[in-house]
Enzyme design. Structure first.
Site, PDB file in Angstrom:
ATOM      1  N   ARG A  13      46.996  34.936  43.125  1.00 41.09           N
ATOM      2  CA  ARG A  13      47.932  34.915  42.077  1.00 41.09           C
ATOM      3  C   ARG A  13      47.860  36.073  40.998  1.00 41.09           C
ATOM      4  O   ARG A  13      48.846  36.515  40.538  1.00 41.09           O
ATOM      5  CB  ARG A  13      47.488  33.645  41.176  1.00 41.09           C
ATOM      6  CG  ARG A  13      47.712  32.491  42.073  1.00 41.09           C
ATOM      7  CD  ARG A  13      47.510  30.817  41.268  1.00 41.09           C
ATOM      8  NE  ARG A  13      48.216  30.645  40.300  1.00 41.09           N
ATOM      9  CZ  ARG A  13      47.911  30.482  38.917  1.00 41.09           C
ATOM     10  NH1 ARG A  13      46.779  31.132  38.644  1.00 41.09           N
ATOM     11  NH2 ARG A  13      48.881  30.296  38.063  1.00 41.09           N
ATOM     12  N   ILE A  14      46.799  36.570  40.598  1.00 39.59           N
ATOM     13  CA  ILE A  14      46.551  37.614  39.617  1.00 39.59           C
ATOM     14  C   ILE A  14      46.767  39.065  40.263  1.00 39.59           C
ATOM     15  O   ILE A  14      47.740  39.830  40.031  1.00 39.59           O
ATOM     16  CB  ILE A  14      45.155  37.830  39.009  1.00 39.59           C
ATOM     17  CG1 ILE A  14      44.783  36.575  38.329  1.00 39.59           C
ATOM     18  CG2 ILE A  14      45.053  39.119  38.220  1.00 39.59           C
ATOM     19  CD1 ILE A  14      43.350  36.433  37.753  1.00 39.59           C
ATOM     20  N   HIS A  42      35.396  41.819  28.550  1.00 40.60           N
ATOM     21  CA  HIS A  42      35.802  40.587  29.250  1.00 40.60           C
ATOM     22  C   HIS A  42      36.890  39.761  28.439  1.00 40.60           C
ATOM     23  O   HIS A  42      36.858  38.616  28.323  1.00 40.60           O
ATOM     24  CB  HIS A  42      34.558  39.697  29.467  1.00 40.60           C
ATOM     25  CG  HIS A  42      34.875  38.814  30.667  1.00 40.60           C
ATOM     26  ND1 HIS A  42      33.758  38.853  31.742  1.00 40.60           N
ATOM     27  CD2 HIS A  42      36.000  38.217  31.306  1.00 40.60           C
ATOM     28  CE1 HIS A  42      34.454  37.941  32.747  1.00 40.60           C
ATOM     29  NE2 HIS A  42      35.557  37.580  32.400  1.00 40.60           N
ATOM     30  N   GLN A  43      37.930  40.658  28.020  1.00 41.53           N
ATOM     31  CA  GLN A  43      38.978  39.924  27.184  1.00 41.53           C
ATOM     32  C   GLN A  43      40.121  39.912  27.972  1.00 41.53           C
ATOM     33  O   GLN A  43      41.391  39.254  27.230  1.00 41.53           O
ATOM     34  CB  GLN A  43      39.220  40.875  25.819  1.00 41.53           C
ATOM     35  CG  GLN A  43      39.956  41.924  26.312  1.00 41.53           C
ATOM     36  CD  GLN A  43      40.014  42.721  24.849  1.00 41.53           C
ATOM     37  OE1 GLN A  43      38.747  43.450  24.467  1.00 41.53           O
ATOM     38  NE2 GLN A  43      41.102  42.668  24.181  1.00 41.53           N
ATOM     39  N   ALA A  44      40.423  40.011  29.137  1.00 35.82           N
ATOM     40  CA  ALA A  44      41.816  40.063  30.020  1.00 35.82           C
ATOM     41  C   ALA A  44      42.236  38.628  30.267  1.00 35.82           C
ATOM     42  O   ALA A  44      43.618  38.416  29.986  1.00 35.82           O
ATOM     43  CB  ALA A  44      41.366  40.511  31.320  1.00 35.82           C
ATOM     44  N   GLU A  59      26.671  42.146  31.989  1.00 37.54           N
ATOM     45  CA  GLU A  59      27.513  42.144  30.703  1.00 37.54           C
ATOM     46  C   GLU A  59      26.772  40.875  30.003  1.00 37.54           C
ATOM     47  O   GLU A  59      27.199  40.791  28.904  1.00 37.54           O
ATOM     48  CB  GLU A  59      28.996  41.709  31.006  1.00 37.54           C
ATOM     49  CG  GLU A  59      29.324  40.464  31.736  1.00 37.54           C
ATOM     50  CD  GLU A  59      30.802  40.227  32.061  1.00 37.54           C
ATOM     51  OE1 GLU A  59      31.524  39.164  31.511  1.00 37.54           O
ATOM     52  OE2 GLU A  59      31.370  41.020  32.505  1.00 37.54           O
ATOM     53  N   SER A 103      38.121  41.913  37.328  1.00 34.29           N
ATOM     54  CA  SER A 103      37.815  40.545  37.524  1.00 34.29           C
ATOM     55  C   SER A 103      36.047  40.202  37.734  1.00 34.29           C
ATOM     56  O   SER A 103      36.078  39.345  36.858  1.00 34.29           O
ATOM     57  CB  SER A 103      37.857  40.753  39.285  1.00 34.29           C
ATOM     58  OG  SER A 103      37.789  39.639  39.950  1.00 34.29           O
ATOM     59  N   ARG A 104      35.274  40.895  38.310  1.00 26.97           N
ATOM     60  CA  ARG A 104      33.636  40.606  38.054  1.00 26.97           C
ATOM     61  C   ARG A 104      33.229  42.089  38.107  1.00 26.97           C
ATOM     62  O   ARG A 104      33.297  42.665  39.008  1.00 26.97           O
ATOM     63  CB  ARG A 104      33.375  39.679  39.267  1.00 26.97           C
ATOM     64  CG  ARG A 104      33.760  38.064  38.840  1.00 26.97           C
ATOM     65  CD  ARG A 104      33.271  37.609  37.619  1.00 26.97           C
ATOM     66  NE  ARG A 104      33.626  36.154  37.504  1.00 26.97           N
ATOM     67  CZ  ARG A 104      34.399  35.476  36.753  1.00 26.97           C
ATOM     68  NH1 ARG A 104      35.288  36.601  36.156  1.00 26.97           N
ATOM     69  NH2 ARG A 104      34.879  34.429  36.476  1.00 26.97           N
ATOM     70  N   ASP A 136      36.892  45.831  32.264  1.00 23.77           N
ATOM     71  CA  ASP A 136      36.755  44.733  31.362  1.00 23.77           C
ATOM     72  C   ASP A 136      35.607  43.725  31.470  1.00 23.77           C
ATOM     73  O   ASP A 136      35.357  42.801  31.117  1.00 23.77           O
ATOM     74  CB  ASP A 136      38.228  44.074  31.616  1.00 23.77           C
ATOM     75  CG  ASP A 136      38.336  42.620  30.516  1.00 23.77           C
ATOM     76  OD1 ASP A 136      37.880  43.010  29.277  1.00 23.77           O
ATOM     77  OD2 ASP A 136      38.413  41.596  30.969  1.00 23.77           O
TER      78      ASP A 136
END
Length: 338
Positions: free
Chosen positions: A153-154, A294-296, A262, A232-233, A257
């Protein structure tokens, strides 16, 4: 029902507490769930955790000993959860299977555009009244090639934007997305994607087969002037190898991101600390690397959907129902989650 929620961001707190208002009362904490904080949950049957929670076997054992029976994780990925340990302890684990794909896709594009057009460098200059254009030349994206690893989906949402830019579309995934095919995407091998793409973006889950997918060999196969985006990761990228590639003067730029280590840094104020992570510190020195925390996913729409799904997971648990978000249901591990 009394619920304790860990890792609640300031902007998220009123939305979370409003959603649970009524039959439930939420205790919102800004600390993240890990071995040190798990004892706080003593006496709470339901715990809600955030994306960087440590839900390893030892943490789950502490929670179970304190009476926790259900964990409602406010994120999609579950590589941080020991599902077998949760099943052995008779717990239920829920996640958010999906939320607005546009939040992440649009942010990934924001990183790509900022890198391509040197927005951060330009802004830093103009704040000092330096209005020169030296070193700020970007490239038209129209007619260039984008490589999308992961076309769910992304990835599809990212591809639609790329199509709007008039880019050539390459994809790699275990299964072809017919919507991406309809946009003109050509599915190719990873090797071909790395070799031909001007912009490479990652939209994959972190599982054993994708861990450090972007390693030294993958980076060597990319164009010297490629742009790499990861929203993503963090574990998808071998960061040490990435630093070496950047030191060699390769890649136009990198937008991250996420970062594989993290959990020790993101969502905290470390501005007064000595950063002991040499790899992260080195990444910060490159002018063509843009790192966000990590704000996406962090839009009103996405956070609202995450909270809505979390509430549904709690209600279904209390009603002895299951749903597609449940990874473990009262000690039972579905086949899809094994």
């Amino acid at each position: 029902m009394q619920i304790v929620a860990f890792g609640v961001q300031a902007d998220e707190r009123p939305l979370l507490e409003k959603a649970f208002a009524g039959p439930h009362q939420v205790r919102s904490l800004d600390v993240f769930l890990n071995r040190d904080t798990a004892p706080i949950a003593h006496g709470y049957e339901i715990v809600s955790s955030s994306v960087n929670a440590d839900l390893g076997a030892d943490v789950l054992q502490v929670l179970a000993a304190g009476g926790t029976k259900m964990i409602a994780q406010r994120s999609t990925g579950f590589n941080n959860v020991d599902l077998q340990a949760a099943a052995d302890l008779g717990m239920s684990i829920g996640r958010v299977a999906a939320y607005s794909p546009y939040a992440v896709a649009e942010f990934a594009w924001a990183l790509a555009l900022a890198i391509n057009r040197r927005i951060v460098r330009a802004t830093n200059r103009t704040r000092n009244f330096d209005f020169r254009l030296d070193g700020l030349m970007g490239r038209d994206l129209r007619g260039r090639t984008v490589g999308v690893l992961g076309t769910g989906r992304i990835g599809e949402a990212f591809t639609r934007i790329a199509h709007g830019f008039g880019m050539h579309l390459l994809g790699w995934d275990l299964a072809e997305n017919p919507n991406c095919l309809a946009l003109g995407m050509k599915y190719v091998s990873r090797e071909r994607l790395f070799a031909e793409a001007d912009l490479i973006t990652l939209h994959l889950p972190l599982v054993e087969d994708t861990r450090q997918l972007i390693d030294a060999a993958a980076l060597a196969a990319m164009k010297d002037d490629a742009i790499l985006i990861n929203s993503s990761r963090g574990g998808l990228v071998d960061t040490v190898a990435l630093v070496e590639a950047l030191k060699a003067g390769r890649l136009t730029g990198v937008g991250l991101d996420v970062y594989e280590e993290e959990a020790r840094f993101f969502f905290f104020d470390k501005s007064l600390d000595i950063i002991s992570d040499d790899t992260l510190a080195r990444l910060m020195t490159f002018g063509n690397v843009l790192i966000t925390s990590h704000q996406a996913y962090f839009t009103e729409e996405a956070v609202g959907q995450i909270i809505e799904a979390t509430v549904a997971n709690v209600e279904d648990y209390l009603a002895h129902r299951t749903n597609e978000n449940m990874l473990v249901t009262r000690g039972q591990l579905p086949t899809a989650a094994r």
